[in-house]
Write a protein that holds these residues in place. Structure first.
Motif, PDB file in Angstrom:
ATOM      1  N   PHE A   1     -64.760 -89.444-136.303  1.00 28.84           N
ATOM      2  CA  PHE A   1     -63.710 -88.817-135.453  1.00 28.84           C
ATOM      3  C   PHE A   1     -64.495 -87.489-134.815  1.00 28.84           C
ATOM      4  O   PHE A   1     -64.470 -87.132-133.853  1.00 28.84           O
ATOM      5  N   CYS A   2     -64.799 -86.593-135.996  1.00 25.70           N
ATOM      6  CA  CYS A   2     -65.785 -85.293-135.797  1.00 25.70           C
ATOM      7  C   CYS A   2     -66.598 -85.446-134.874  1.00 25.70           C
ATOM      8  O   CYS A   2     -66.922 -84.813-133.851  1.00 25.70           O
ATOM      9  N   SER A   3     -67.563 -86.515-135.147  1.00 23.87           N
ATOM     10  CA  SER A   3     -68.673 -86.849-134.584  1.00 23.87           C
ATOM     11  C   SER A   3     -68.375 -87.265-133.060  1.00 23.87           C
ATOM     12  O   SER A   3     -69.317 -86.739-131.908  1.00 23.87           O
ATOM     13  N   THR A   4     -67.630 -87.909-132.792  1.00 24.42           N
ATOM     14  CA  THR A   4     -67.042 -88.404-131.634  1.00 24.42           C
ATOM     15  C   THR A   4     -66.468 -87.229-130.645  1.00 24.42           C
ATOM     16  O   THR A   4     -67.109 -86.973-129.340  1.00 24.42           O
ATOM     17  N   LEU A   5     -65.634 -86.388-131.038  1.00 26.20           N
ATOM     18  CA  LEU A   5     -65.270 -85.312-130.355  1.00 26.20           C
ATOM     19  C   LEU A   5     -66.273 -84.213-130.091  1.00 26.20           C
ATOM     20  O   LEU A   5     -66.318 -83.658-128.946  1.00 26.20           O
ATOM     21  N   ALA A   6     -67.185 -84.033-131.025  1.00 28.41           N
ATOM     22  CA  ALA A   6     -68.001 -83.165-130.932  1.00 28.41           C
ATOM     23  C   ALA A   6     -68.957 -83.363-129.744  1.00 28.41           C
ATOM     24  O   ALA A   6     -69.441 -82.800-128.824  1.00 28.41           O
ATOM     25  N   PHE A   7     -69.576 -84.894-129.537  1.00 29.79           N
ATOM     26  CA  PHE A   7     -70.321 -85.341-128.614  1.00 29.79           C
ATOM     27  C   PHE A   7     -69.564 -85.067-127.323  1.00 29.79           C
ATOM     28  O   PHE A   7     -70.441 -84.820-126.375  1.00 29.79           O
ATOM     29  N   LEU A   8     -68.468 -85.400-127.237  1.00 26.04           N
ATOM     30  CA  LEU A   8     -67.780 -85.607-126.001  1.00 26.04           C
ATOM     31  C   LEU A   8     -67.541 -83.973-125.611  1.00 26.04           C
ATOM     32  O   LEU A   8     -67.980 -83.815-124.380  1.00 26.04           O
ATOM     33  N   ILE A   9     -67.354 -83.054-126.393  1.00 21.02           N
ATOM     34  CA  ILE A   9     -67.408 -81.578-125.950  1.00 21.02           C
ATOM     35  C   ILE A   9     -68.852 -81.148-125.543  1.00 21.02           C
ATOM     36  O   ILE A   9     -68.894 -80.317-124.482  1.00 21.02           O
ATOM     37  N   VAL A  10     -69.724 -81.459-126.293  1.00 22.02           N
ATOM     38  CA  VAL A  10     -71.101 -81.003-126.028  1.00 22.02           C
ATOM     39  C   VAL A  10     -71.985 -81.902-124.771  1.00 22.02           C
ATOM     40  O   VAL A  10     -72.358 -80.975-123.835  1.00 22.02           O
ATOM     41  N   ARG A  11     -71.790 -83.141-125.041  1.00 25.51           N
ATOM     42  CA  ARG A  11     -72.497 -83.739-123.882  1.00 25.51           C
ATOM     43  C   ARG A  11     -71.816 -84.219-122.856  1.00 25.51           C
ATOM     44  O   ARG A  11     -72.600 -84.586-121.721  1.00 25.51           O
ATOM     45  N   VAL A  12     -70.524 -84.692-122.759  1.00 23.03           N
ATOM     46  CA  VAL A  12     -69.771 -85.306-121.598  1.00 23.03           C
ATOM     47  C   VAL A  12     -69.341 -84.231-120.940  1.00 23.03           C
ATOM     48  O   VAL A  12     -69.606 -84.126-119.818  1.00 23.03           O
ATOM     49  N   PHE A  13     -68.209 -83.547-121.630  1.00 19.43           N
ATOM     50  CA  PHE A  13     -67.565 -82.372-120.841  1.00 19.43           C
ATOM     51  C   PHE A  13     -68.544 -81.097-120.621  1.00 19.43           C
ATOM     52  O   PHE A  13     -68.256 -80.208-119.924  1.00 19.43           O
ATOM     53  N   LYS A  14     -69.287 -80.876-121.456  1.00 16.64           N
ATOM     54  CA  LYS A  14     -70.413 -79.604-121.518  1.00 16.64           C
ATOM     55  C   LYS A  14     -69.435 -78.388-121.647  1.00 16.64           C
ATOM     56  O   LYS A  14     -69.869 -77.404-120.839  1.00 16.64           O
ATOM     57  N   TRP A  15     -68.553 -78.442-122.489  1.00 13.22           N
ATOM     58  CA  TRP A  15     -67.591 -76.943-122.592  1.00 13.22           C
ATOM     59  C   TRP A  15     -68.530 -76.210-123.379  1.00 13.22           C
ATOM     60  O   TRP A  15     -68.305 -75.067-123.314  1.00 13.22           O
ATOM     61  N   VAL A  16     -69.347 -76.804-124.272  1.00 11.88           N
ATOM     62  CA  VAL A  16     -70.300 -75.915-125.158  1.00 11.88           C
ATOM     63  C   VAL A  16     -71.612 -76.287-125.113  1.00 11.88           C
ATOM     64  O   VAL A  16     -71.923 -77.680-124.954  1.00 11.88           O
ATOM     65  N   ASP A  17     -72.749 -75.111-124.943  1.00  9.05           N
ATOM     66  CA  ASP A  17     -73.861 -75.675-124.808  1.00  9.05           C
ATOM     67  C   ASP A  17     -74.623 -76.016-126.170  1.00  9.05           C
ATOM     68  O   ASP A  17     -74.140 -75.385-127.164  1.00  9.05           O
ATOM     69  N   SER A  18     -75.319 -76.911-126.042  1.00 10.54           N
ATOM     70  CA  SER A  18     -76.313 -77.474-127.326  1.00 10.54           C
ATOM     71  C   SER A  18     -77.478 -76.436-127.267  1.00 10.54           C
ATOM     72  O   SER A  18     -77.878 -75.643-126.585  1.00 10.54           O
ATOM     73  N   ILE A  19     -78.006 -76.436-128.882  1.00 10.31           N
ATOM     74  CA  ILE A  19     -79.234 -75.957-128.874  1.00 10.31           C
ATOM     75  C   ILE A  19     -80.413 -76.664-129.094  1.00 10.31           C
ATOM     76  O   ILE A  19     -80.218 -77.758-129.442  1.00 10.31           O
ATOM     77  N   GLY A  20     -81.575 -76.102-128.803  1.00  9.39           N
ATOM     78  CA  GLY A  20     -82.705 -77.133-129.051  1.00  9.39           C
ATOM     79  C   GLY A  20     -83.076 -76.811-130.425  1.00  9.39           C
ATOM     80  O   GLY A  20     -83.830 -75.901-130.863  1.00  9.39           O
ATOM     81  N   MET A  21     -83.116 -77.727-131.258  1.00 11.07           N
ATOM     82  CA  MET A  21     -83.392 -77.955-132.590  1.00 11.07           C
ATOM     83  C   MET A  21     -84.296 -79.086-132.519  1.00 11.07           C
ATOM     84  O   MET A  21     -84.246 -80.428-132.473  1.00 11.07           O
ATOM     85  N   SER A  22     -85.515 -78.604-133.299  1.00 11.74           N
ATOM     86  CA  SER A  22     -86.571 -79.654-133.565  1.00 11.74           C
ATOM     87  C   SER A  22     -86.185 -80.775-134.706  1.00 11.74           C
ATOM     88  O   SER A  22     -85.246 -80.662-135.318  1.00 11.74           O
ATOM     89  N   ARG A  23     -87.018 -81.716-134.559  1.00 15.21           N
ATOM     90  CA  ARG A  23     -86.816 -82.848-135.582  1.00 15.21           C
ATOM     91  C   ARG A  23     -87.057 -82.224-136.965  1.00 15.21           C
ATOM     92  O   ARG A  23     -86.347 -82.806-138.002  1.00 15.21           O
ATOM     93  N   GLU A  24     -88.082 -81.469-136.936  1.00 17.27           N
ATOM     94  CA  GLU A  24     -88.319 -81.006-138.396  1.00 17.27           C
ATOM     95  C   GLU A  24     -87.267 -80.101-139.029  1.00 17.27           C
ATOM     96  O   GLU A  24     -86.695 -80.159-140.043  1.00 17.27           O
TER      97      GLU A  24
END
Length: 309
Positions: A3-26
Motif C-alpha cells: 500500500f505504501c509503495s503504491t501511494l508513494a509511486f502515484l505521488i512521485v511518478r503519476v501525479f508528480k506532486w513530489v520530485d524524485s531524486i537521482g539515486m544510483s544503483r550502487e
C-alpha cells in the motif's frame, strides 16, 4: 508495504506532486536495501512477539529502544561515547530487567523475538538517519517511502508466500476484511510519513524518547481493555526505565542548547571580527590617501621654489 509503495509511486511518478531524486544503483544497493531488509525483519519479529507476550509487557521491553539506538549509534560513529550517558542507559536496562522479573506470563522465545525486533528496528532507524543527513540526499518522507517501501515489501513478501500463504490457502473459512486491511494500511502509511519526517527533522533517538509516552498509553490500554496482567514489579521496573529515559532526554536537550549557544557566539564573534577588519581597511585607505596628498603638496612647493628660466 504494498500500500505504501503504491501511494508513494502515484505521488512521485503519476501525479508528480513530489520530485524524485537521482539515486544510483550502487547507492540504492548499499543504503536502501539494508534499510528495507531491516524493516522487514523488524515487522516480522515484532508481530511474532505478540503471539507469546502481552501487549503491556512488549511496550515495557520497548523502553530498551533508546539503549539500542545509542549503542548502535556509537558503534557506527553517529553518537559520541559518554560514560554519563552509558550509565544512564544501564539504568534503563536495569529497570526493564526488573519489569521482566515481575512478568507473570513470560515466555523466553517471545522475549528473544522481541529483543531481535528491537535490535533490527534500532539499526534501521540509525541507517535511515544516516541516509537522510549524511549521504547528501535531500529526501522528504514521500521520497524515502518511494525508495524504501518497495524493497521492504519484497523482503516481507518472499517468506510470507512460502510460509503463511499456503496455510491461508487451505483455510476455506478465511476471508480478508478489506475495510480493516485498507484502514490499517492507511494508518501505516501515515505512521511511516511521521517517522521519516521526525527523524529527518530531529534524530532517531528523539523519536524513540517521544515514543515512551505512547508506550505508557498502550500499557494502560492493554491493562484496562485487554485485561493483561500488570504487576507492581512491572510498574516499578518500567518506572525506573522511564525516569532513565527522561533524564537522557534532559541531557540531550542541554547539549543541544549548549551547541546552539556556541554557534550563536561563533557567528557574533565572526561578525565583530569582520567589522573590525573593515575599520582597519578603512583606516589604512585613509592614511594612504593622506600620504599621497602630502607628497603632491611637497612636489608642488618644490616646483614653485625653482628659479624660472
Amino acid at each position: 508495504m504494498a500500500f505504501c509503495s503504491t501511494l508513494a509511486f502515484l505521488i512521485v511518478r503519476v501525479f508528480k506532486w513530489v520530485d524524485s531524486i537521482g539515486m544510483s544503483r550502487e547507492a540504492y544497493t548499499t543504503s536502501v536495501v539494508p534499510i528495507g531488509a531491516l524493516y522487514a525483519l523488524s515487522l516480522w519479529f515484532s508481530n511474532s512477539a505478540y503471539i507469546y507476550l502481552s501487549v503491556s509487557f512488549i511496550q515495557m521491553l520497548k523502553a530498551l529502544m533508546p539503549v539500542a539506538v545509542y549503542s548502535i549509534g556509537v558503534a557506527m560513529g553517529k553518537e559520541g561515547f559518554s560514560w554519563e550517558v552509558m550509565l544512564n542507559m544501564t539504568t534503563v536496562s536495569v529497570g526493564v530487567a526488573i519489569a521482566a522479573t515481575g512478568e507473570l506470563t513470560l515466555v523466553v522465545i517471545g522475549l528473544v523475538v522481541q529483543l531481535c525486533a528491537i535490535a533490527c528496528e534500532a539499526t534501521r532507524l540509525v541507517l535511515v538517519e544516516f541516509l537522510l543527513t549524511k549521504k547528501g540526499y535531500s529526501m522528504n518522507p514521500i521520497t524515502t517511502l518511494y525508495y524504501v517501501a518497495p524493497c521492504s515489501f519484497v523482503f516481507v513478501f518472499v517468506p510470507w508466500f512460502f510460509i503463511e500463504f499456503p496455510k491461508l490457502w487451505h483455510m476455506p473459512s478465511w476471508s480478508p476484511d478489506y475495510f480493516i486491511f485498507t484502514t490499517n494500511a492507511a494508518v501505516a502509511f501515515a505512521l511511516n510519513l511521521a517517522v521519516f519526517l521526525l527523524i529527518g527533522k530531529t534524530s532517531a533517538l528523539t523519536m524513540n524518547i517521544a515514543g515512551v509516552v505512547k508506550d505508557w498509553m498502550l500499557i494502560y490500554f492493554s491493562w484496562t481493555q485487554f485485561h493483561d496482567p500488570v504487576t507492581r514489579v512491572n510498574i516499578f521496573g518500567y518506572g525506573i526505565a522511564f525516569l532513565g529515559v527522561c533524564y537522557y532526554n534532559r541531557l540531550k536537550f542541554k547539549k543541544m542548547k549548549e551547541k546552539e549557544e556556541a554557534n550563536s557566539k561563533s557567528e557574533t564573534t565572526g561578525s565583530t571580527a569582520d567589522e573590525e577588519r573593515g575599520l582597519l581597511l578603512g583606516s589604512g585607505s585613509s592614511a594612504k590617501e593622506e600620504e599621497m596628498i602630502a607628497n603632491h603638496q611637497a612636489n608642488s612647493a618644490e616646483e614653485a621654489a625653482r628659479p624660472q628660466k
